[in-house]
Design a protein around this motif. Structure first.
Motif, PDB file in Angstrom:
ATOM      1  N   LEU A   1      -1.989  14.456 -17.256  1.00  0.00           N
ATOM      2  CA  LEU A   1      -0.666  14.504 -16.631  1.00  0.00           C
ATOM      3  C   LEU A   1       0.363  13.790 -17.508  1.00  0.00           C
ATOM      4  CD1 LEU A   1      -1.559  13.847 -12.888  1.00  0.00           C
ATOM      5  CD2 LEU A   1      -1.121  15.995 -14.036  1.00  0.00           C
TER       6      LEU A   1
ATOM      7  N   ARG B   1      -8.960   5.983  -1.426  1.00  0.00           N
ATOM      8  CA  ARG B   1      -8.072   4.827  -1.607  1.00  0.00           C
ATOM      9  C   ARG B   1      -8.391   4.061  -2.905  1.00  0.00           C
ATOM     10  NH1 ARG B   1      -3.334   3.099   0.294  1.00  0.00           N
ATOM     11  NH2 ARG B   1      -3.064   1.708  -1.466  1.00  0.00           N
TER      12      ARG B   1
ATOM     13  N   LYS C   1       0.826  -1.212   0.000  1.00  0.00           N
ATOM     14  CA  LYS C   1       0.000   0.000   0.000  1.00  0.00           C
ATOM     15  C   LYS C   1       0.855   1.256   0.000  1.00  0.00           C
ATOM     16  CE  LYS C   1      -4.404  -1.249   2.011  1.00  0.00           C
ATOM     17  NZ  LYS C   1      -5.377  -0.968   3.062  1.00  0.00           N
TER      18      LYS C   1
ATOM     19  N   PHE D   1       3.972  10.319  -9.312  1.00  0.00           N
ATOM     20  CA  PHE D   1       3.310  10.549 -10.598  1.00  0.00           C
ATOM     21  C   PHE D   1       2.635  11.915 -10.624  1.00  0.00           C
ATOM     22  CE2 PHE D   1      -0.720   9.595 -13.091  1.00  0.00           C
ATOM     23  CZ  PHE D   1      -0.144   9.925 -14.305  1.00  0.00           C
ATOM     24  N   MET D   2       1.879  12.204  -9.575  1.00  0.00           N
ATOM     25  CA  MET D   2       1.182  13.497  -9.504  1.00  0.00           C
ATOM     26  C   MET D   2       2.193  14.633  -9.548  1.00  0.00           C
ATOM     27  SD  MET D   2      -2.068  13.264  -9.268  1.00  0.00           S
ATOM     28  CE  MET D   2      -2.839  11.740  -9.709  1.00  0.00           C
TER      29      MET D   2
ATOM     30  N   VAL E   1      -5.142   4.809 -10.015  1.00  0.00           N
ATOM     31  CA  VAL E   1      -4.188   5.736 -10.625  1.00  0.00           C
ATOM     32  C   VAL E   1      -2.842   5.037 -10.765  1.00  0.00           C
ATOM     33  CG1 VAL E   1      -2.918   7.873 -10.302  1.00  0.00           C
ATOM     34  CG2 VAL E   1      -5.331   7.815  -9.822  1.00  0.00           C
ATOM     35  N   PHE E   2      -2.550   4.173  -9.802  1.00  0.00           N
ATOM     36  CA  PHE E   2      -1.297   3.422  -9.916  1.00  0.00           C
ATOM     37  C   PHE E   2      -1.309   2.538 -11.156  1.00  0.00           C
ATOM     38  CE2 PHE E   2       1.431  -0.215  -9.104  1.00  0.00           C
ATOM     39  CZ  PHE E   2       2.617   0.417  -8.790  1.00  0.00           C
TER      40      PHE E   2
ATOM     41  N   VAL F   1       0.540   5.292 -13.303  1.00  0.00           N
ATOM     42  CA  VAL F   1       1.957   5.116 -12.984  1.00  0.00           C
ATOM     43  C   VAL F   1       2.598   4.089 -13.905  1.00  0.00           C
ATOM     44  CG1 VAL F   1       3.554   4.338 -11.215  1.00  0.00           C
ATOM     45  CG2 VAL F   1       1.656   5.809 -10.594  1.00  0.00           C
TER      46      VAL F   1
ATOM     47  N   ILE G   1       2.477   1.884  -3.340  1.00  0.00           N
ATOM     48  CA  ILE G   1       1.521   2.460  -4.292  1.00  0.00           C
ATOM     49  C   ILE G   1       1.323   3.939  -4.009  1.00  0.00           C
ATOM     50  CG2 ILE G   1      -0.925   2.485  -4.911  1.00  0.00           C
ATOM     51  CD1 ILE G   1      -0.920  -0.483  -4.877  1.00  0.00           C
ATOM     52  N   GLU G   2       1.176   4.265  -2.715  1.00  0.00           N
ATOM     53  CA  GLU G   2       0.961   5.674  -2.368  1.00  0.00           C
ATOM     54  C   GLU G   2       2.126   6.529  -2.825  1.00  0.00           C
ATOM     55  OE1 GLU G   2       0.107   5.678   1.825  1.00  0.00           O
ATOM     56  OE2 GLU G   2      -1.767   4.609   1.430  1.00  0.00           O
TER      57      GLU G   2
ATOM     58  N   ILE H   1       3.771   5.468 -17.221  1.00  0.00           N
ATOM     59  CA  ILE H   1       4.773   6.543 -17.284  1.00  0.00           C
ATOM     60  C   ILE H   1       5.932   6.171 -18.195  1.00  0.00           C
ATOM     61  CG2 ILE H   1       6.497   7.817 -15.970  1.00  0.00           C
ATOM     62  CD1 ILE H   1       4.715   7.808 -13.617  1.00  0.00           C
TER      63      ILE H   1
ATOM     64  N   TRP I   1       4.303   5.929  -5.207  1.00  0.00           N
ATOM     65  CA  TRP I   1       4.371   6.033  -6.656  1.00  0.00           C
ATOM     66  C   TRP I   1       3.315   6.986  -7.209  1.00  0.00           C
ATOM     67  CZ3 TRP I   1       7.764   5.493 -10.188  1.00  0.00           C
ATOM     68  CH2 TRP I   1       8.832   4.618 -10.006  1.00  0.00           C
ATOM     69  N   VAL I   2       2.117   6.897  -6.662  1.00  0.00           N
ATOM     70  CA  VAL I   2       1.069   7.805  -7.133  1.00  0.00           C
ATOM     71  C   VAL I   2       1.456   9.246  -6.819  1.00  0.00           C
ATOM     72  CG1 VAL I   2      -1.329   8.492  -6.819  1.00  0.00           C
ATOM     73  CG2 VAL I   2      -0.749   6.094  -7.049  1.00  0.00           C
TER      74      VAL I   2
ATOM     75  N   LEU J   1      -6.802   5.819  -5.708  1.00  0.00           N
ATOM     76  CA  LEU J   1      -5.341   5.747  -5.610  1.00  0.00           C
ATOM     77  C   LEU J   1      -4.817   4.478  -6.274  1.00  0.00           C
ATOM     78  CD1 LEU J   1      -3.622   7.812  -3.987  1.00  0.00           C
ATOM     79  CD2 LEU J   1      -3.275   5.981  -2.351  1.00  0.00           C
TER      80      LEU J   1
ATOM     81  N   ALA K   1       1.237  16.004 -20.417  1.00  0.00           N
ATOM     82  CA  ALA K   1       2.147  17.086 -20.034  1.00  0.00           C
ATOM     83  C   ALA K   1       3.565  16.546 -19.928  1.00  0.00           C
ATOM     84  CB  ALA K   1       1.707  17.694 -18.705  1.00  0.00           C
ATOM     85  N   LEU K   2       3.670  15.340 -19.346  1.00  0.00           N
ATOM     86  CA  LEU K   2       4.976  14.693 -19.215  1.00  0.00           C
ATOM     87  C   LEU K   2       5.585  14.443 -20.587  1.00  0.00           C
ATOM     88  CD1 LEU K   2       6.076  13.908 -16.474  1.00  0.00           C
ATOM     89  CD2 LEU K   2       5.476  11.546 -16.969  1.00  0.00           C
TER      90      LEU K   2
ATOM     91  N   LEU L   1       5.261  14.636 -10.749  1.00  0.00           N
ATOM     92  CA  LEU L   1       5.863  14.728 -12.085  1.00  0.00           C
ATOM     93  C   LEU L   1       4.925  15.434 -13.057  1.00  0.00           C
ATOM     94  CD1 LEU L   1       7.549  11.283 -12.849  1.00  0.00           C
ATOM     95  CD2 LEU L   1       8.617  13.533 -12.783  1.00  0.00           C
ATOM     96  N   GLY L   2       3.651  15.034 -13.018  1.00  0.00           N
ATOM     97  CA  GLY L   2       2.679  15.631 -13.930  1.00  0.00           C
ATOM     98  C   GLY L   2       2.555  17.127 -13.694  1.00  0.00           C
TER      99      GLY L   2
END
Ligand SMILES: Nc1ncnc2c1ncn2[C@@H]1O[C@H](COP(=O)(O)OP(=O)(O)OP(=O)(O)O)[C@@H](O)[C@H]1O
Ligand SMILES: [Mg+2]
Lengths: 275, 156, 258
Positions: free
Chosen positions: C156, C41, B4, B14-15, C47-48, C52, B7-8, C55, B10-11, C44, C159-160, B17-18
């Motif tokens: 996002l 959650r 968990k 990602f945010m 999104v991974f 991610v 994942i947090e 990417i 990495w997300v 989240l 943009a990357l 970086l974006g």
């Protein structure tokens, strides 16, 4: 039908009236009336492809009948608004033929899933409950496995643990015995009985397995060709020595219960004669 | 570290970086980082021909940007183009009134812009003032035409 | 002849009902937003797996596209002595077109197809039915988080892509081909308008993200629940998404930059 109502004065848990349902142009159910009493084990039997799974889905409100009504606990399932239907489903457990475990979660998380979704229990409470339910199906040791690492029979038992997680008022078992060895079969039969007697959970068991089903059922409905062909207690059925019982127990291909999916006669088909 | 948390993280990465990328595009790639966003005052200039001058073209003095063209219209009375320039507030009362405005081209084929040559007057440009002396854009076809015409004259 | 028209009519009717189902699903997923706000959650995790994990391919593609633009742009511009416009050329093509469009195409191939296959298999293995019987709405619990994750990730990622593309162009132009650094960045900043180019580019990628994720999820949810059905649905996701992106790009460009 009226017999069952006379014996049991309390209103039935599930009341099906004039049910008709079709897939394409084929009527799967063509006027089914059925009562499923409270606090008993009711078995629904019939050959493969008669629509036993379909019947359970109609009771659970996943399919919509073309005609007729299905009432569960006094509520017309198909007239309910979505939130009410969901509230009703919380009180129904269903064990799918395939198990239908969520493949991206471990066994533990699968059993914990309904608890996490519908209750605000603390993590330690959830853990205790999940372990108890898994213990009941003999898979406490498998809690960290992923569904892909389970055998078919194990997956079905995990699914059973999940179905009873919320302590529903009724559980529908779709083929609970297939893929179980004699020992776990015996345990499952006992478990269903125990859940029924101790926890007052009504059970609907769909199965092919005549001997085991007759052993635990209080009431049996046989469906064939879209209708209920016989119903009664196992003893009554065995006594009456109905044609279907004989056919089922002896595994005869011919009899009142057809083995074949409806089709033109073999001669017409093979010789490609116009129907 | 459990799954968990991974994942947090990495997300989160990602945010971040974006958002960095969006910020980069805004500040480094586009004119937002360099654009003047403060107050301006308007100065008009009349040209016989503005060529390819466009709204938002830079206005420069000695090559330094002091404002932008904010409007272009045609005055049917005297058949000339009126170019409105928004000059940055800091240059209010700093540019001599008799400055000379001409339309120039960046590079051989580049965008056109307005260049101001400061004059010597004591009076300065303010909101609404008009630059009197202007030089129109160089229109390539006219230059070529004149060149050929001149050659032809020489020949005779 | 009549048979042909009957078939055509049946086909049209089917297409219309599919369209209707797709919109009902969209509506239902919008309602699922409430649940997501209560339990972020869910979002989240998606999104991974949607953002991610995409990417890497976006970064590599962006960098290389930028480098190629730098090279090609340089060869063409240097014929007119216009190397100083290289920065502008690279950035404008990336920010306006290539960033949003290529990101959406790669997203459909990498994440969209995976979404369709995952949802299709969940349907085929009765996991979605199972959720329904556990009184959990799969449209809210399973589909909505995936939808919003895709919707959020694509801008996002785009943009990357554009940022790395500009970097790639700068590496080639400024590093290998010795274009003047100041001219490169200045030309870019003077030529690229924040509102006109950057914001419009972002709007494009938001639209593409919305459409691609919607298509992917609907195809998975609406597929025939068999191996063949899932494989067909996955193919349809990639084809429909690509066509939708290219078509919409034309429409949006015509609306924005006319
Ligand atoms: N999605 C579907 N589309 C069309 N027909 C279907 C569909 N699902 C089931 N059927 C048909 O409905 C009939 C009943 O199916 P159902 O799964 O209820 O049978 P069953 O009694 O549970 O059989 P089994 O004992 O083999 O599980 C079958 O003959 C099948 O052909
Ligand atoms: Mg079945």
């Amino acid at each position: 039908m009226s017999k069952a109502e006379n014996i049991d004065p309390t209103p039935p848990l599930v009341r099906i009236r004039g049910l008709r349902f079709r897939r394409g142009s084929r009527w799967i159910f063509d006027g089914v009336d059925m009562d499923i009493p409270r606090g008993k084990v009711t078995a629904i039997m019939g050959p493969s492809g008669t629509g036993k799974t379909t019947l359970l889905k109609l009771i659970g409100g996943q399919l919509r009948p073309d005609e007729g009504t299905v009432e569960v606990d006094g509520e017309n399932v198909h007239a309910l608004k979505t939130p009410d239907l969901y509230r009703l489903r919380m009180r129904m457990g269903m064990l799918f033929q395939s198990g239908a475990l969520l493949t991206d979660m471990s066994v533990f998380e699968n059993v914990a899933f309904p608890l996490r979704e519908h209750t605000g229990l603390t993590e330690s409470m959830i853990r205790k409950l999940v372990l108890l339910k898994l213990e009941a199906v003999g898979l406490r040791g498998a809690r960290d496995l992923m569904p892909s690492e389970l055998s078919g029979g194990m997956a079905r038992r995990v699914a059973l643990a999940r179905a009873i997680a919320l302590d529903p008022m009724m559980i529908m078992y779709d083929e609970p015995f297939t893929g179980q060895d004699p020992i776990s079969m015996g345990v499952l039969v006992q478990l269903i009985r125990r859940l029924n007697d101790a926890a007052r959970i009504s059970s609907v068991v769909v199965s092919h397995d005549v001997t085991d089903t007759l052993r635990i059922a209080d009431q049996v409905h046989v469906i064939s060709n879209g209708r209920v062909v016989e119903s009664g207690s196992p003893a009554q059925l065995q006594e009456s020595g109905g044609d279907w019982t004989r056919q089922f127990i002896q595994g005869l291909p011919d009899g009142p219960v057809p083995f074949h999916y409806p089709a033109a006669s073999l001669r017409e088909d093979v010789l490609e004669l116009p129907a | 570290m459990n799954k968990k948390t991974v994942i947090e993280i990495w997300v989160g990465v990602f945010m971040a970086l974006g958002l960095v990328a969006l910020f980069f595009l805004a500040m480094q790639v586009s004119n937002l980082g360099t654009a003047y966003t403060g107050e301006t005052f308007d100065v008009n200039a009349r040209f016989d021909n503005i060529g390819g001058l466009k709204v938002k073209a830079p206005v420069t003095i000695a090559g330094v940007e002091v404002g932008r063209v904010t409007g272009i219209r045609y005055d049917a009375e005297d058949f000339r183009a009126v170019v409105v320039m928004g000059i940055q507030e800091q240059y209010l009362e700093r540019i001599p009134e008799d400055s000379f405005a001409k339309i120039l081209t960046a590079g051989l084929l580049g965008e056109q812009y307005v260049g101001l040559d400061p004059g010597g007057s004591e009076d300065t440009l303010a909101e609404g003032s008009e630059i009197a002396v202007t030089q129109s854009a160089l229109v390539l076809e006219e230059v070529v035409g004149q060149f050929i015409f001149g050659k032809a004259k020489e020949g005779t | 002849m009549i048979g042909f028209f009957a078939k055509l009519g049946g086909w049209g009717l089917q297409a219309l009902t599919r369209l209707g189902r797709a919109h009902l699903l969209l509506l239902s997923m919008m309602r699922g937003l409430l649940e997501i706000l209560r339990r972020p959650r869910l979002l989240l995790d998606q999104v991974f797996s949607v953002g991610v994990l995409t990417i890497l391919i976006i970064a590599v593609a962006g960098l290389f596209v930028g480098m190629v633009l730098g090279l090609q742009g340089f060869y063409i511009l240097s014929r007119f002595g216009g190397e100083t416009a290289l920065g502008l050329m690279v950035a404008a093509s990336l920010v306006r077109e290539l960033g949003p469009v290529l990101t959406a195409l790669l997203f459909a191939g990498r994440a969209g197809s995976a979404l369709t296959a995952e949802i299709g298999l969940m349907k085929a293995t009765e996991q979605l039915s199972g959720l329904e019987m556990m009184a959990v709405n799969p449209e809210h619990r399973v589909l909505a988080p995936r939808f919003f994750a895709g919707f959020l990730s694509v801008p996002l990622l785009a943009a990357l892509f554009s940022m790395l593309g500009v970097m790639g162009g700068w590496m080639v132009g400024g590093g290998m081909l010795s274009v003047d650094q100041g001219a490169f960045w200045n030309g870019m900043q003077n030529g690229i308008d924040f509102r006109e180019d950057i914001i419009n580019g972002v709007i494009k990628s938001v639209v593409f993200g919305f459409v691609c994720t919607w298509i992917a999820i609907f195809q998975g949810y609406d597929c025939v629940p068999t191996s063949e059905g899932v494989s067909r649905a996955t193919t349809r996701t990639v084809v429909h998404s690509s066509l939708a992106v290219l078509g919409l790009d034309f429409v949006l460009t015509a609306l924005m930059f006319s």
